[in-house]
Design a protein around this motif. Structure first.
Motif, short mmCIF file in Angstrom:
data_model
loop_
_atom_site.label_atom_id
_atom_site.label_comp_id
_atom_site.label_asym_id
_atom_site.label_seq_id
_atom_site.Cartn_x
_atom_site.Cartn_y
_atom_site.Cartn_z
N GLU A 14 0.81 -1.21 0.00
CA GLU A 14 0.00 0.00 0.00
C GLU A 14 0.85 1.27 0.00
O GLU A 14 0.37 2.34 -0.40
CB GLU A 14 -0.94 -0.01 1.21
CG GLU A 14 -2.02 -1.08 1.13
CD GLU A 14 -2.95 -1.06 2.32
OE1 GLU A 14 -2.67 -0.29 3.28
OE2 GLU A 14 -3.95 -1.80 2.29
N GLN A 249 -4.30 -4.09 -13.08
CA GLN A 249 -5.03 -4.36 -11.84
C GLN A 249 -5.77 -5.70 -11.91
O GLN A 249 -5.80 -6.45 -10.93
CB GLN A 249 -6.03 -3.23 -11.57
CG GLN A 249 -5.40 -1.87 -11.36
CD GLN A 249 -5.31 -1.05 -12.64
OE1 GLN A 249 -5.19 -1.61 -13.72
NE2 GLN A 249 -5.37 0.27 -12.50
N LYS A 252 -3.38 -8.71 -11.73
CA LYS A 252 -2.96 -8.91 -10.33
C LYS A 252 -4.08 -9.54 -9.51
O LYS A 252 -3.83 -10.45 -8.70
CB LYS A 252 -2.53 -7.58 -9.72
CG LYS A 252 -1.17 -7.10 -10.21
CD LYS A 252 -0.65 -5.91 -9.41
CE LYS A 252 0.74 -5.54 -9.88
NZ LYS A 252 1.35 -4.45 -9.09
N GLU A 253 -5.31 -9.10 -9.72
CA GLU A 253 -6.43 -9.64 -8.95
C GLU A 253 -6.67 -11.11 -9.31
O GLU A 253 -7.02 -11.92 -8.45
CB GLU A 253 -7.69 -8.81 -9.18
CG GLU A 253 -8.76 -9.01 -8.14
CD GLU A 253 -8.31 -8.63 -6.73
OE1 GLU A 253 -8.66 -9.39 -5.79
OE2 GLU A 253 -7.62 -7.61 -6.56
N LEU A 264 -0.64 -4.66 -5.04
CA LEU A 264 -1.33 -3.54 -5.68
C LEU A 264 -0.47 -2.94 -6.78
O LEU A 264 0.72 -3.23 -6.89
CB LEU A 264 -1.64 -2.47 -4.63
CG LEU A 264 -2.50 -2.90 -3.44
CD1 LEU A 264 -2.52 -1.80 -2.38
CD2 LEU A 264 -3.91 -3.25 -3.89
N CYS A 265 -1.08 -2.07 -7.58
CA CYS A 265 -0.34 -1.28 -8.55
C CYS A 265 0.07 0.03 -7.88
O CYS A 265 -0.58 0.51 -6.96
CB CYS A 265 -1.21 -0.98 -9.77
SG CYS A 265 -1.58 -2.42 -10.79
N ARG A 266 1.16 0.60 -8.36
CA ARG A 266 1.63 1.88 -7.81
C ARG A 266 0.79 3.04 -8.36
O ARG A 266 0.37 3.03 -9.50
CB ARG A 266 3.10 2.10 -8.17
CG ARG A 266 4.06 1.34 -7.27
CD ARG A 266 5.50 1.65 -7.63
NE ARG A 266 5.78 3.08 -7.57
CZ ARG A 266 6.23 3.71 -6.48
NH1 ARG A 266 6.44 3.04 -5.36
NH2 ARG A 266 6.47 4.99 -6.51
N LYS A 267 0.61 4.04 -7.51
CA LYS A 267 -0.06 5.25 -7.96
C LYS A 267 0.81 5.94 -9.00
O LYS A 267 2.04 5.84 -8.95
CB LYS A 267 -0.31 6.17 -6.78
CG LYS A 267 -1.36 5.63 -5.82
CD LYS A 267 -1.64 6.59 -4.69
CE LYS A 267 -2.74 6.04 -3.78
NZ LYS A 267 -3.07 6.98 -2.68
N LYS A 270 -4.96 3.45 -10.37
CA LYS A 270 -6.00 3.30 -9.36
C LYS A 270 -6.19 1.84 -8.98
O LYS A 270 -5.79 0.93 -9.72
CB LYS A 270 -7.33 3.87 -9.88
CG LYS A 270 -7.89 3.14 -11.09
CD LYS A 270 -9.16 3.81 -11.59
CE LYS A 270 -9.72 3.06 -12.80
NZ LYS A 270 -10.96 3.70 -13.31
N SER A 271 -6.79 1.62 -7.83
CA SER A 271 -7.13 0.27 -7.40
C SER A 271 -8.50 -0.10 -7.94
O SER A 271 -9.33 0.78 -8.25
CB SER A 271 -7.14 0.19 -5.86
OG SER A 271 -5.87 0.47 -5.34
N THR A 273 -12.31 -1.22 -7.88
CA THR A 273 -13.45 -1.12 -6.96
C THR A 273 -13.89 -2.53 -6.57
O THR A 273 -13.39 -3.53 -7.12
CB THR A 273 -14.63 -0.41 -7.65
OG1 THR A 273 -15.05 -1.20 -8.78
CG2 THR A 273 -14.22 0.98 -8.14
N ILE A 277 -13.09 -5.96 -8.59
CA ILE A 277 -12.54 -7.18 -7.99
C ILE A 277 -13.44 -8.37 -8.27
O ILE A 277 -12.97 -9.46 -8.63
CB ILE A 277 -12.35 -6.98 -6.48
CG1 ILE A 277 -11.25 -5.94 -6.21
CG2 ILE A 277 -11.99 -8.31 -5.79
CD1 ILE A 277 -11.12 -5.54 -4.76
#
Length: 288
Positions: A14, A249, A252-253, A264-267, A270-271, A273, A277
């Motif tokens: 995070e 994203q 990764k999910e 997570l991905c780096r800013k 975005k992550s 929702t 997911i």
């Protein structure tokens, strides 16, 4: 060096720090489950242009430690700062990477002679083979057959990661330089690239869809085009749904759904929702 390479993802926490255990799990998944031939480390899929030089070194080190000599390793070291590119090239070479790769210098509208000098300068400082990373849609750098030929004259330049839909140019490069390695860079175009006799491919979705990608490549090589077309169709259905939900994203999910700590991905990415997911899980259940 021929074969299919995953454009390796990296697990971040995070705070945007490298999640070492998660990265090791992604490497193992690619080797043990996806059965790929190699890893392309710190490319676009690894969020390379969002991380520091020290993080890049950390990733190179962890991946080599985890993969060892089980698969071939290519280190993407390209950077606008040529001193950084040289330092990373030397570092990856010292770790035992099989080759380095460098994206064409971007953002500024460099002339071809400047691009050629960029590669030549890097290679003056490192004893390793280099694969050009050509991705015009993101860099704005379009090179023609003659320019590729000039770059290929350098004995350390052994090939190109060709991430472009220009199949006329791809065929011309293949015909003109039969001894150079050509890797296809668009997963959704693997079949037509394979028909043109590329030596392999490097892809983001291979992190989760490596087995199908190998099927396409091997079927095409053996002349079973109808069968390869069917596998490419399913692959492209998968890719379309991943792209619609968010490329990195969602991959990764899907890995997380498969038990891999992909993080997570780096800013500023975005992550997902909660709906995103849920969609990623549905994609995994449907296709993988």
């Amino acid at each position: 060096m021929k074969g299919l390479y995953s454009a390796l993802m990296c697990s971040f926490d995070e705070q945007g720090k490298v999640n070492e255990q998660g990265l090791r799990e992604i490497v193992r998944h690619n080797i043990d489950v996806s059965k790929i031939d190699g890893l392309y480390v710190n490319g676009s899929t690894g969020e390379n242009f969002l991380i520091s030089k020290e993080q890049k070194k950390q990733i190179f080190d962890i991946v080599k430690d985890e993969a060892g000599d089980e698969v071939k390793l290519i280190a993407q070291i390209g950077a606008l700062n040529i001193d950084e590119a040289i330092e990373l090239a030397q570092f990856a070479t010292s770790l035992g990477y099989d080759a380095i790769s460098a994206v064409t210098p971007f953002y500024y509208k460099f002339e071809f002679e400047e691009i050629k000098d960029y590669y030549t300068t890097i290679l003056e400082h490192v004893d390793n083979d280099l694969i050009i990373y050509s991705i015009p849609a993101l860099t704005g750098v379009n090179m023609n057959l003659e320019q590729f030929g000039e770059l290929f004259e350098h004995e350390q330049v052994i090939g190109v990661k060709f991430t472009a839909p220009d199949f006329f140019l791809l065929e011309r490069i293949r015909h003109a330089f039969p001894d150079k390695l050509i890797y296809s860079g668009f997963d959704e175009m693997l079949l037509p690239a394979s028909v043109l006799n590329v030596d392999g491919a490097i892809g983001s979705t291979f992190n989760v869809n490596g087995k199908r990608a190998k099927q396409i490549f091997e079927l095409a090589q053996s002349g079973q085009i109808d069968e390869a077309r069917e596998v490419q169709k399913v692959t492209n259905d998968l890719i379309a749904e991943i792209l619609d939900n968010g490329l990195y994203q969602t991959i990764k999910e899907i890995l997380i759904f498969k038990g891999v700590n992909a993080g997570l991905c780096r800013k500023p990415m975005k992550s997902l929702t909660d709906d995103g997911i849920s969609k990623a899980k549905q994609i995994a259940e449907k296709y993988l």
